[in-house]
Design a protein around this motif. Structure first.
Motif, PDB file in Angstrom:
ATOM      1  N   VAL A  82       0.860  -1.188   0.000  1.00 52.20           N
ATOM      2  CA  VAL A  82       0.000   0.000   0.000  1.00 52.20           C
ATOM      3  C   VAL A  82       0.895   1.237   0.000  1.00 52.20           C
ATOM      4  N   LEU A  83       0.822   2.027  -1.049  1.00 49.68           N
ATOM      5  CA  LEU A  83       1.672   3.208  -1.182  1.00 49.68           C
ATOM      6  C   LEU A  83       1.125   4.385  -0.369  1.00 49.68           C
ATOM      7  N   ASP A  84       1.961   5.404  -0.192  1.00 46.87           N
ATOM      8  CA  ASP A  84       1.571   6.543   0.645  1.00 46.87           C
ATOM      9  C   ASP A  84       0.376   7.304   0.094  1.00 46.87           C
ATOM     10  N   HIS A  85       0.157   7.261  -1.228  1.00 42.37           N
ATOM     11  CA  HIS A  85      -0.952   8.015  -1.826  1.00 42.37           C
ATOM     12  C   HIS A  85      -2.174   7.145  -2.071  1.00 42.37           C
ATOM     13  N   ALA A  86      -2.213   5.964  -1.522  1.00 45.25           N
ATOM     14  CA  ALA A  86      -3.373   5.079  -1.712  1.00 45.25           C
ATOM     15  C   ALA A  86      -4.586   5.622  -0.955  1.00 45.25           C
ATOM     16  N   LEU A  87      -5.764   5.380  -1.482  1.00 50.28           N
ATOM     17  CA  LEU A  87      -7.013   5.694  -0.787  1.00 50.28           C
ATOM     18  C   LEU A  87      -8.119   4.766  -1.296  1.00 50.28           C
ATOM     19  N   ASP A  93     -10.260  12.927 -15.085  1.00 49.80           N
ATOM     20  CA  ASP A  93     -10.664  11.559 -14.823  1.00 49.80           C
ATOM     21  C   ASP A  93     -10.228  11.093 -13.434  1.00 49.80           C
ATOM     22  N   TRP A  94      -9.143  11.628 -12.973  1.00 56.41           N
ATOM     23  CA  TRP A  94      -8.665  11.299 -11.636  1.00 56.41           C
ATOM     24  C   TRP A  94      -7.839  12.478 -11.130  1.00 56.41           C
ATOM     25  N   PHE A  95      -7.709  12.578  -9.822  1.00 51.75           N
ATOM     26  CA  PHE A  95      -6.979  13.671  -9.188  1.00 51.75           C
ATOM     27  C   PHE A  95      -5.742  13.103  -8.501  1.00 51.75           C
ATOM     28  N   ASP A  96      -4.589  13.297  -9.116  1.00 49.06           N
ATOM     29  CA  ASP A  96      -3.349  12.955  -8.435  1.00 49.06           C
ATOM     30  C   ASP A  96      -3.035  14.076  -7.441  1.00 49.06           C
ATOM     31  N   VAL A  97      -2.092  13.847  -6.563  1.00 50.53           N
ATOM     32  CA  VAL A  97      -1.695  14.877  -5.616  1.00 50.53           C
ATOM     33  C   VAL A  97      -1.096  16.050  -6.390  1.00 50.53           C
ATOM     34  N   GLY A  98      -1.609  17.243  -6.171  1.00 49.29           N
ATOM     35  CA  GLY A  98      -1.158  18.429  -6.884  1.00 49.29           C
ATOM     36  C   GLY A  98      -2.006  18.794  -8.079  1.00 49.29           C
ATOM     37  N   ASP A  99      -2.866  17.899  -8.525  1.00 44.48           N
ATOM     38  CA  ASP A  99      -3.742  18.206  -9.652  1.00 44.48           C
ATOM     39  C   ASP A  99      -4.769  19.256  -9.253  1.00 44.48           C
ATOM     40  N   GLY A 100      -5.044  20.173 -10.161  1.00 46.80           N
ATOM     41  CA  GLY A 100      -6.034  21.204  -9.902  1.00 46.80           C
ATOM     42  C   GLY A 100      -6.983  21.375 -11.072  1.00 46.80           C
ATOM     43  N   VAL A 112     -10.103  -1.931  -2.692  1.00 50.40           N
ATOM     44  CA  VAL A 112      -9.125  -1.751  -1.618  1.00 50.40           C
ATOM     45  C   VAL A 112      -9.250  -0.321  -1.106  1.00 50.40           C
ATOM     46  N   THR A 113      -9.610  -0.161   0.160  1.00 46.89           N
ATOM     47  CA  THR A 113      -9.756   1.163   0.759  1.00 46.89           C
ATOM     48  C   THR A 113      -8.692   1.352   1.826  1.00 46.89           C
ATOM     49  N   ALA A 114      -7.866   2.377   1.652  1.00 51.58           N
ATOM     50  CA  ALA A 114      -6.784   2.638   2.601  1.00 51.58           C
ATOM     51  C   ALA A 114      -7.239   3.632   3.664  1.00 51.58           C
ATOM     52  N   ALA A 115      -6.617   3.552   4.823  1.00 50.72           N
ATOM     53  CA  ALA A 115      -6.872   4.502   5.909  1.00 50.72           C
ATOM     54  C   ALA A 115      -6.044   5.750   5.637  1.00 50.72           C
ATOM     55  N   ASN A 116      -6.568   6.622   4.786  1.00 47.31           N
ATOM     56  CA  ASN A 116      -5.815   7.779   4.329  1.00 47.31           C
ATOM     57  C   ASN A 116      -6.771   8.943   4.103  1.00 47.31           C
ATOM     58  N   TRP A 168      -4.252  10.207  -3.621  1.00 47.60           N
ATOM     59  CA  TRP A 168      -4.855  10.493  -4.917  1.00 47.60           C
ATOM     60  C   TRP A 168      -6.327  10.145  -4.854  1.00 47.60           C
ATOM     61  N   LEU A 169      -7.092  10.605  -5.815  1.00 46.18           N
ATOM     62  CA  LEU A 169      -8.504  10.265  -5.899  1.00 46.18           C
ATOM     63  C   LEU A 169      -8.727   9.509  -7.196  1.00 46.18           C
TER      64      LEU A 169
END
Length: 435
Positions: A135-140, A277-284, A199-203, A235-236
């Protein structure tokens, strides 16, 4: 991808169906011959994985049955992990392919394991060692697509893979008790079966809105740009996790042009969907509106926010709302809007010139001018979706919408979900710019 006037009245669909197509890569084996007995494969149910912590690992148990009447000499089990997950050490009879993000879908990783052994009719099998994922740090909100097939699948010519062999000891299939529950096979594709494991991460993911500030004279046409940004850490993924942004313009203005992915909910108020389509960290996602200043209204201001109920992963509510301010020159000797914070975190929304059409003035449309990934079809759980109501914007935006102040009507918002079938392949295109 160009959008029609009718599209502008509809909420933008999301792309879980598109990313779900990633899982079908594992199911691309050639169909069995219609002559003679055919292989029949059926997966056992796989439970969702909930509450895993970033930095941890979890196992994905896979079992399947040979429901056919003939012996099989070889099968392949494939695990396709979404962007927030990563494969750990793999057995030597498996290969891993890591594919980067492209215009159609986010980055993902696939592992294909080959089992060259005899499989009896009516028997149930499972790998002797369960595959583990990190599970990576940006998982959700992530997923693993698992499949079993008589072939390894087909390479996507637009995204050639470069598989890397595993280095661990080879793993074999072991026979399980015949009473082990398995699902039904697919009658149209009996030689393969697949399933999506949620898979749902605690994030958490913090969404920040940025307002706008512009200036001009009565009769001028000006531009304002609000924005919503994912500041992470997660990320979303494409699903129903991207909220609607609610934007209201200052009183005394008329919206002459609105984004295609925004639709009118009331006079001067809009419900906007992300074109990404998806929101990575930093996407606006920016929302650019063109306004005509009809009259000076002292103290008038608009606002930008989003429906917090649609973003339970966002625990920071301090930056969920920002102001849209308009300084009107020459009105009673000064600005009608006065001071105020524009950015969701107390900062202004950026800088830029705004005035056109016969007047001068400077202001600052909030946020940057990036767009995002645009969808080209329906998605899984297309996010919260609300059909356009009478008066929804068409080409050119709301051409007769006089700003209504800061009230944000929330009524009329509905959610819509589009189920993703294993046989649905949908690719999408995103808008050219990002961040």
């Amino acid at each position: 991808m160009p959008r029609t006037a009718a599209d502008r009245c509809r909420p933008l669909p999301r792309t879980a169906a598109a990313i779900g197509a990633i899982g079908l890569i594992a199911l691309g084996a050639a169909p069995a011959s219609a002559d003679g007995p055919q292989p029949v494969l059926a997966l056992a149910p796989v439970s969702p994985v909930l509450g895993v912590k970033p930095g941890s690992s979890f196992e994905v148990p896979v079992a399947f049955a040979n429901k056919g009447t003939t012996t099989l000499e070889k099968v392949y089990i494939t695990y396709v992990a979404s962007y927030g997950l990563a494969h750990r050490e793999l057995p030597s009879n498996c290969t891993r392919s890591d594919l980067p993000e492209d215009d159609d879908m986010p980055a993902y990783s696939s592992a294909v394991c080959e089992f060259d052994q005899t499989l009896k009719p009516g028997a149930v099998y499972a790998p002797e060692k369960v595959l583990s994922l990190h599970v990576l740090d940006h998982a959700l909100y992530d997923s693993v697509w698992v499949s079993v097939a008589t072939g390894p699948g087909e390479e996507d010519p637009d995204r050639p893979e470069h598989p890397v062999p595993g280095t661990g000891p080879a793993v074999k299939l072991i026979e399980l008790p015949s009473t082990t529950p398995v699902g039904d096979s697919d009658p149209e594709h009996p030689d393969r079966d697949g399933a999506k494991v949620s898979v749902t991460a605690a994030n958490t993911a913090d969404l920040k809105v940025t307002g706008a500030r512009s200036a001009g004279r009565v009769g001028d046409t000006v531009t304002v740009q609000a924005k919503i940004t994912n500041t992470g850490p997660a990320w979303l993924a494409p699903s129903d996790h991207l909220p609607q942004t609610l934007i209201t313009m200052p009183s005394g203005t008329t919206v002459t042009e609105a984004p295609d992915y925004c639709y009118k909910t009331a006079t001067g108020s809009y419900n906007c969907y992300t074109s990404m389509d998806w929101f990575d960290v930093g996407d606006g996602q920016p929302f650019t509106f063109t306004l005509r200043i009809d009259r000076a209204v002292p103290g008038a201001k608009g606002s930008v926010t989003f429906d917090a109920k649609q973003a339970p992963y966002d625990k920071n509510r301090k930056n969920d709302t920002a102001a849209i301010l308009l300084d009107i020159d020459g009105a009673d000797g000064g600005s009608t809007s006065g001071g105020g914070s524009v950015g969701g975190n107390g900062s202004t929304g950026g800088s830029g010139s705004t005035s056109t059409a016969g007047g001068s003035g400077s202001g600052s449309p909030g946020g940057s001018g990036s767009t995002g990934r645009s969808t080209g079809g329906s998605g899984s759980a297309g996010g919260s979706a609300s059909a356009g109501s009478p008066g929804s914007s068409t080409t050119g935006g709301d051409l007769a919408s006089t700003g209504s102040g800061s009230a944000l009507p929330l009524a009329g918002l509905a959610t819509a979900a589009l189920a993703v079938g294993a046989g649905t392949v949908l690719l999408v295109r995103r808008r050219a710019a990002r961040r």
